[in-house]
Design a protein around this motif. Structure first.
Motif, PDB file in Angstrom:
ATOM      1  N   THR A 188      29.052  28.414  57.921  1.00  0.00           N
ATOM      2  CA  THR A 188      28.720  29.730  57.344  1.00  0.00           C
ATOM      3  C   THR A 188      29.986  30.509  57.027  1.00  0.00           C
ATOM      4  N   PHE A 189      30.934  30.498  57.949  1.00  0.00           N
ATOM      5  CA  PHE A 189      32.182  31.240  57.754  1.00  0.00           C
ATOM      6  C   PHE A 189      32.910  30.779  56.504  1.00  0.00           C
ATOM      7  N   PHE A 190      33.078  29.478  56.334  1.00  0.00           N
ATOM      8  CA  PHE A 190      33.868  28.990  55.204  1.00  0.00           C
ATOM      9  C   PHE A 190      33.140  29.192  53.872  1.00  0.00           C
ATOM     10  N   ILE A 191      31.824  29.046  53.851  1.00  0.00           N
ATOM     11  CA  ILE A 191      31.090  29.313  52.608  1.00  0.00           C
ATOM     12  C   ILE A 191      31.235  30.772  52.221  1.00  0.00           C
ATOM     13  N   LEU A 192      31.085  31.673  53.192  1.00  0.00           N
ATOM     14  CA  LEU A 192      31.196  33.097  52.886  1.00  0.00           C
ATOM     15  C   LEU A 192      32.624  33.464  52.474  1.00  0.00           C
ATOM     16  N   LEU A 193      33.607  32.803  53.069  1.00  0.00           N
ATOM     17  CA  LEU A 193      34.992  33.033  52.669  1.00  0.00           C
ATOM     18  C   LEU A 193      35.196  32.617  51.214  1.00  0.00           C
ATOM     19  N   GLY A 194      34.606  31.481  50.821  1.00  0.00           N
ATOM     20  CA  GLY A 194      34.687  31.069  49.426  1.00  0.00           C
ATOM     21  C   GLY A 194      34.042  32.072  48.492  1.00  0.00           C
ATOM     22  N   VAL A 195      32.906  32.629  48.888  1.00  0.00           N
ATOM     23  CA  VAL A 195      32.237  33.654  48.073  1.00  0.00           C
ATOM     24  C   VAL A 195      33.134  34.872  47.904  1.00  0.00           C
ATOM     25  N   LEU A 196      33.760  35.311  48.987  1.00  0.00           N
ATOM     26  CA  LEU A 196      34.638  36.475  48.902  1.00  0.00           C
ATOM     27  C   LEU A 196      35.792  36.224  47.939  1.00  0.00           C
ATOM     28  N   PHE A 197      36.392  35.050  48.000  1.00  0.00           N
ATOM     29  CA  PHE A 197      37.501  34.735  47.088  1.00  0.00           C
ATOM     30  C   PHE A 197      37.031  34.672  45.633  1.00  0.00           C
ATOM     31  N   ILE A 198      35.823  34.164  45.403  1.00  0.00           N
ATOM     32  CA  ILE A 198      35.280  34.155  44.039  1.00  0.00           C
ATOM     33  C   ILE A 198      35.089  35.576  43.534  1.00  0.00           C
ATOM     34  N   LEU A 199      34.646  36.473  44.397  1.00  0.00           N
ATOM     35  CA  LEU A 199      34.481  37.873  43.994  1.00  0.00           C
ATOM     36  C   LEU A 199      35.828  38.533  43.708  1.00  0.00           C
ATOM     37  N   TYR A 200      36.839  38.212  44.504  1.00  0.00           N
ATOM     38  CA  TYR A 200      38.174  38.741  44.221  1.00  0.00           C
ATOM     39  C   TYR A 200      38.671  38.238  42.866  1.00  0.00           C
ATOM     40  N   ASP A 201      38.384  36.972  42.560  1.00  0.00           N
ATOM     41  CA  ASP A 201      38.764  36.443  41.252  1.00  0.00           C
ATOM     42  C   ASP A 201      38.018  37.176  40.147  1.00  0.00           C
ATOM     43  N   ARG A 202      36.750  37.466  40.367  1.00  0.00           N
ATOM     44  CA  ARG A 202      35.977  38.171  39.350  1.00  0.00           C
ATOM     45  C   ARG A 202      36.591  39.531  39.033  1.00  0.00           C
ATOM     46  N   ARG A 203      36.988  40.243  40.089  1.00  0.00           N
ATOM     47  CA  ARG A 203      37.591  41.565  39.874  1.00  0.00           C
ATOM     48  C   ARG A 203      38.891  41.461  39.086  1.00  0.00           C
ATOM     49  N   ARG A 204      39.635  40.379  39.305  1.00  0.00           N
ATOM     50  CA  ARG A 204      40.940  40.241  38.658  1.00  0.00           C
ATOM     51  C   ARG A 204      40.841  39.644  37.262  1.00  0.00           C
ATOM     52  N   SER A 205      39.971  38.628  37.086  1.00  0.00           N
ATOM     53  CA  SER A 205      39.993  37.843  35.858  1.00  0.00           C
ATOM     54  C   SER A 205      39.080  38.381  34.760  1.00  0.00           C
ATOM     55  N   ILE A 206      37.928  38.926  35.133  1.00  0.00           N
ATOM     56  CA  ILE A 206      36.984  39.379  34.112  1.00  0.00           C
ATOM     57  C   ILE A 206      37.585  40.442  33.211  1.00  0.00           C
ATOM     58  N   PRO A 207      38.303  41.450  33.739  1.00  0.00           N
ATOM     59  CA  PRO A 207      38.929  42.430  32.829  1.00  0.00           C
ATOM     60  C   PRO A 207      39.934  41.785  31.872  1.00  0.00           C
ATOM     61  N   LEU A 208      40.621  40.734  32.313  1.00  0.00           N
ATOM     62  CA  LEU A 208      41.572  40.062  31.424  1.00  0.00           C
ATOM     63  C   LEU A 208      40.854  39.430  30.247  1.00  0.00           C
ATOM     64  N   VAL A 209      39.661  38.923  30.476  1.00  0.00           N
ATOM     65  CA  VAL A 209      38.883  38.316  29.397  1.00  0.00           C
ATOM     66  C   VAL A 209      38.306  39.390  28.486  1.00  0.00           C
ATOM     67  N   GLU A 210      37.733  40.423  29.080  1.00  0.00           N
ATOM     68  CA  GLU A 210      37.037  41.443  28.288  1.00  0.00           C
ATOM     69  C   GLU A 210      37.981  42.256  27.418  1.00  0.00           C
ATOM     70  N   HIS A 211      39.221  42.435  27.863  1.00  0.00           N
ATOM     71  CA  HIS A 211      40.153  43.284  27.122  1.00  0.00           C
ATOM     72  C   HIS A 211      41.187  42.493  26.344  1.00  0.00           C
ATOM     73  N   ALA A 212      41.055  41.174  26.325  1.00  0.00           N
ATOM     74  CA  ALA A 212      42.004  40.366  25.551  1.00  0.00           C
ATOM     75  C   ALA A 212      41.713  40.506  24.059  1.00  0.00           C
ATOM     76  N   ASP A 213      42.767  40.565  23.278  1.00  0.00           N
ATOM     77  CA  ASP A 213      42.650  40.654  21.819  1.00  0.00           C
ATOM     78  C   ASP A 213      41.703  41.767  21.386  1.00  0.00           C
ATOM     79  N   ALA A 214      41.853  42.934  22.013  1.00  0.00           N
ATOM     80  CA  ALA A 214      40.961  44.045  21.702  1.00  0.00           C
ATOM     81  C   ALA A 214      41.104  44.520  20.268  1.00  0.00           C
ATOM     82  N   ASP A 215      42.272  44.307  19.662  1.00  0.00           N
ATOM     83  CA  ASP A 215      42.494  44.766  18.290  1.00  0.00           C
ATOM     84  C   ASP A 215      41.948  43.795  17.247  1.00  0.00           C
TER      85      ASP A 215
END
Length: 516
Positions: A188-215
């Motif tokens: 349980t601990f390691f699965i939940l740790l993986g989920v937390l890291f995926i969420l941290y990636d979401r916070r970091r990576s999704i804005p890079l995708v959404e705001h890329a080549d905005a012009d």
């Protein structure tokens, strides 16, 4: 000259009593800083106390501890799981491990969880039941902290995260599986740790995708992101989960699919014309390279003791150690697929949502509690209110999610995490209806049921934009539910930790005939 009376806001815009207290504390920078640090520490400390108190009881190898604890000591001394002779259990309780032989033993779970169990015995010796449960208890308390962080990442709310941590801290299934040296709490601990890291990636990576080549309006392709360290960290955590139990593979697959889907949706929001193809065939392989090799390497490292020694089971099956490991894994897979031996506490997966057959991990009799018939039980029944409310909340989130898809309405992305977690930790077990499995496996589901419940409780409590009377009634409902839930946990705590109680007192904890 009279002083003008300040005008009150309309009733619909007024804060409830709880809302005023919340804003007074959380909007003040000093109070917010204190609560932000104090809340997770208090919740984790509570979880640790509930899991560590009288940890040595019962002073026996309870349930499957007879396998995992002795295998853990064997790993600590030999580097692989050896075979134990007759009378090993009784001798082990006194610290006598002379029944261990160097012959390799066929074991059906990877070694990482047993290595973790072995750390406590390495520090305090094998004859101490608290020692072989220590690391599992600490990991159980740490899992509560992880639930806090995951809920905080999903809701951006200290209050919601605190409620999530509290619910897992006082849940009986989570407490019992943190006080017995089995593998499921570590998984349980390691699965939940993986989920937390995926969420941290979401916070970091999704804005890079959404705001890329905005012009550049309506680009054909989106940005491919290689620098995603949290995905690599998630791969390590989920590889560790697989190295505890193979069922961690389902979490790895589920969260890998989540990465692809969220990348696709981010590209759609960014106006990428070929957003499904872009996510699946350009970013998808990159995410795979970041996630899966890290998991595979972590899994292989967990087998180091078996690989570098010569005495492990099937170690000499081939000249190449990796080829021998593959042969061993074929044998393990055959065992898991064919496991169908009967057991009085076996519970097929379709029964789990109804909580039909919880597992009594240990049962003992004693005549010293002041009545004619006493009993001591360690029952893995969860807090029934948390369990059933969590199941109902998951169904509610699924309904809202499917309804949003059908009507093409925007849906909170937060709903996806508990649903994916439950799908990965529950649905695969439905595919093996004949296999001997147990209700306590659902300890891996509990964090996701708690997260679903917290999201549903937020809906019940109401949002600021809703009428005052609606928020008042919703907040009262949530407060009453949480208060009753705490009382139910206090009521069940004696049968979670094996306290010696009158038989009639134990009977009133069996809310269904199948619990006895």
């Amino acid at each position: 000259m009279t002083t003008p009376v300040p005008l009150l806001p309309p009733p619909a815009e007024r804060l409830t009593r709880w809302g005023r207290l919340r804003d007074r504390l959380l909007l003040d920078p000093d109070w917010h800083r204190v609560i932000r640090w104090l809340s997770p520490l208090v919740i984790t400390a509570l979880a640790a106390v509930l899991r560590l108190t009288n940890l040595s009881h019962p002073n026996v190898l309870a349930f499957d501890e007879t396998y995992y604890v002795k295998d853990a000591w064997s790993l600590w001394t030999l580097g692989y799981e050896g075979t134990w002779g007759d009378g090993a259990n009784e001798a082990f309780l006194t610290g006598d491990t002379s029944a261990l032989t160097g012959a390799g033993s066929f074991v059906v779970h990877p070694p990482l969880g047993k290595w973790i169990i072995a750390l406590g015995m390495g520090m305090f010796g094998p004859g101490n039941s608290a020692a072989w449960r220590l690391m599992v208890a600490l990991i159980g308390a740490a899992t509560v902290l992880l639930v806090y962080f995951v809920a905080k990442e999903l809701t951006r709310s200290v209050v919601a995260a605190t409620v999530a941590g509290l619910l897992l801290a006082i849940d009986g299934l989570s407490i019992v599986m943190s006080r017995i040296a089995l593998l499921d709490g570590i998984l349980t601990f390691f699965i939940l740790l993986g989920v937390l890291f995926i969420l941290y990636d979401r916070r970091r990576s999704i804005p890079l995708v959404e705001h890329a080549d905005a012009d550049a309006p309506d680009p054909l392709w989106g940005r491919v992101i290689w620098r995603r360290p949290w995905v690599i960290a998630a791969g390590v955590a989920l590889g560790a989960a697989c190295a505890v139990k193979w069922s961690g593979l389902y979490a790895l697959a589920g969260l890998g699919l989540y990465l692809v889907v969220t990348d696709a949706l981010a590209r759609r929001r960014a106006g990428v014309l070929l957003w499904p193809t872009d996510a699946a065939f350009r970013q998808g392989p990159v995410s795979f390279v970041l996630l899966v090799p890290a998991a595979l390497l972590t899994y292989l490292v967990s087998w180091t003791g078996w690989l570098v020694t010569a005495g492990g089971y099937d170690r000499q099956a081939a000249g190449n150690p990796l080829a021998a490991l593959w042969t061993y894994h074929e044998s393990i897979y055959g065992f898991h697929v064919g496991l169908s031996s009967g057991h009085p506490y076996a519970s097929p997966a379709w029964q789990w949502p109804f909580l039909i057959r919880p597992t009594a991990v240990w049962v003992g009799d004693d005549q010293s509690c002041g009545t004619d018939h006493c009993i001591s039980v360690v029952s893995s029944v969860p807090n029934p209110l948390i369990w059933y409310a969590g199941v109902a909340a998951a169904i509610f989130l699924l309904y809202r999610f499917v309804r949003g898809l059908v009507k093409r309405r925007p849906m909170p992305w937060t709903y996806a995490i508990p649903l994916i977690g439950l799908a990965a930790t529950y649905v695969p077990w439905l595919l093996y209806p004949q296999r001997t499995i147990f209700q306590f496996y659902t300890v891996v589901m509990m964090p996701f049921l708690v997260l679903a419940l917290v999201l549903a409780l937020r809906e019940i409590a109401g949002r600021r934009a809703e009428p005052l009377h609606r928020r008042q009634s919703g907040e009262r409902t949530v407060i009453v539910f949480l208060a009753v839930t705490v009382l139910v946990s206090a009521f069940f705590y004696p049968v979670w930790i094996g306290m010696n109680v009158p038989y009639d007192f134990w009977l009133i904890h069996n809310w269904m005939p199948t619990w006895v």
